[in-house]
Write a protein that holds these residues in place. Sequence first.
Motif, PDB file in Angstrom:
ATOM      1  N   ALA A 165     -41.610   1.426  36.526  1.00 30.87           N
ATOM      2  CA  ALA A 165     -40.146   2.126  36.615  1.00 30.87           C
ATOM      3  C   ALA A 165     -40.368   2.549  38.746  1.00 30.87           C
ATOM      4  CB  ALA A 165     -40.401   3.245  36.255  1.00 30.87           C
ATOM      5  N   TRP A 215     -42.235  -2.451  25.571  1.00 28.44           N
ATOM      6  CA  TRP A 215     -41.715  -1.372  25.941  1.00 28.44           C
ATOM      7  C   TRP A 215     -41.772  -0.113  24.682  1.00 28.44           C
ATOM      8  CZ3 TRP A 215     -37.437  -1.207  30.165  1.00 28.44           C
ATOM      9  CH2 TRP A 215     -38.762  -2.200  31.368  1.00 28.44           C
ATOM     10  N   GLN A 267     -43.999  -7.937  32.059  1.00 31.51           N
ATOM     11  CA  GLN A 267     -43.824  -6.737  31.597  1.00 31.51           C
ATOM     12  C   GLN A 267     -44.347  -6.438  30.347  1.00 31.51           C
ATOM     13  OE1 GLN A 267     -39.126  -7.658  30.164  1.00 31.51           O
ATOM     14  NE2 GLN A 267     -38.292  -6.335  31.244  1.00 31.51           N
ATOM     15  N   THR A 283     -34.698  -3.790  23.418  1.00 27.23           N
ATOM     16  CA  THR A 283     -35.331  -3.419  24.430  1.00 27.23           C
ATOM     17  C   THR A 283     -36.854  -4.384  24.433  1.00 27.23           C
ATOM     18  OG1 THR A 283     -35.211  -1.195  23.492  1.00 27.23           O
ATOM     19  CG2 THR A 283     -37.137  -1.416  24.283  1.00 27.23           C
ATOM     20  N   THR A 329     -44.043   1.449  32.464  1.00 26.16           N
ATOM     21  CA  THR A 329     -42.735   0.372  32.670  1.00 26.16           C
ATOM     22  C   THR A 329     -42.135  -0.176  34.544  1.00 26.16           C
ATOM     23  OG1 THR A 329     -41.641   2.700  33.124  1.00 26.16           O
ATOM     24  CG2 THR A 329     -41.395   2.125  30.738  1.00 26.16           C
ATOM     25  N   ALA A 335     -47.142  -3.301  31.078  1.00 27.59           N
ATOM     26  CA  ALA A 335     -47.343  -1.958  29.174  1.00 27.59           C
ATOM     27  C   ALA A 335     -48.732  -2.719  29.297  1.00 27.59           C
ATOM     28  CB  ALA A 335     -46.483  -2.637  29.102  1.00 27.59           C
ATOM     29  N   GLN A 356     -44.496   2.636  24.400  1.00 19.01           N
ATOM     30  CA  GLN A 356     -43.265   3.812  23.513  1.00 19.01           C
ATOM     31  C   GLN A 356     -44.388   4.662  22.190  1.00 19.01           C
ATOM     32  OE1 GLN A 356     -39.182   3.220  22.976  1.00 19.01           O
ATOM     33  NE2 GLN A 356     -38.724   5.382  22.090  1.00 19.01           N
ATOM     34  N   TYR A 406     -39.188 -10.623  26.223  1.00 17.08           N
ATOM     35  CA  TYR A 406     -39.161  -9.564  26.962  1.00 17.08           C
ATOM     36  C   TYR A 406     -40.274 -10.760  27.864  1.00 17.08           C
ATOM     37  CZ  TYR A 406     -43.582 -10.438  24.872  1.00 17.08           C
ATOM     38  OH  TYR A 406     -44.620 -11.410  22.983  1.00 17.08           O
TER      39      TYR A 406
END
Length: 271
Positions: free
Chosen positions: A238, A80, A164, A76, A236, A168, A84, A160
């Motif tokens: 997404a 992230w 990314q 991961t 993220t 974040a 998280q 990463y």
Amino acid sequence: MSTPTAPGPRSPLTPVSDRGRWRRLGCAIAFEWTKLAGVRSTLWLLATGTLLTVAGALLIGASARASGVNGYDTATPAPWIAAQNISFTQVAILLVAVFAVTSEYASGSIRTTLLSVPSRGSVLLAKAAVLAGGSAVTGAALVLLGTVSAAAVAAEYGTYTGAQLGHAVLGTAISLALTSILALGIGTTLRNTAGTILTLVVILFALSSVLPIFGQAWLTDLVAYLPGSAAGALVTNASEPYGPAAALAVLAGWAVAGLSAGYLALRSRDT
């Protein structure tokens, strides 16, 4: 030769210039910042959030590495992992937003605030500006700190990219800023610390778990438009259930709704 006369006092009906409005708002922001920074609980909550972020990032990063070494696909990106973890440590940051308004009602100091800044809209905007700015900076710093911590223990399982990390950091900063405004609006509406915290817990955490239980498709679809889901999509980058632009719109809608409710409550009551 005529002698110049000093201008008389400004009538309450005389319009205030735009420059005057901005100056007053700037003074209100400085006033709110002084109050917030001078409260000991603010420092304690931020310190707690920092410790939880580092500890959580180290724990999750170490778990990802251990699982990866044992053959599980748990890689991961470290940013992230940090983001998280902040989805839980954000509680400390949001408590600052809650206490910024509810503690004034509990102590009665809201009267002093409204006497110092008579415009109730300016009071609320100043609080929103201070909380949003402080939450954004704190969130960005915590993601950076959590990323470094997670990457150190996760090793190759936390690799990463710069993109990314950027998503974040920026996504967390924006989501925490807007969620803090939502917390401010709810706190101004309810004027009660316990009630505000309970409402935030329901909106941010409980509803996403409870609504799917009823087995109704529209309730399950509604979960995607809760602040927590939008924040996850923003952090993220997404594409499901929607992209970052839609996620930003959802979060902004919640913030505007909360702040509008707070303004109506503040305007309609004596104190």
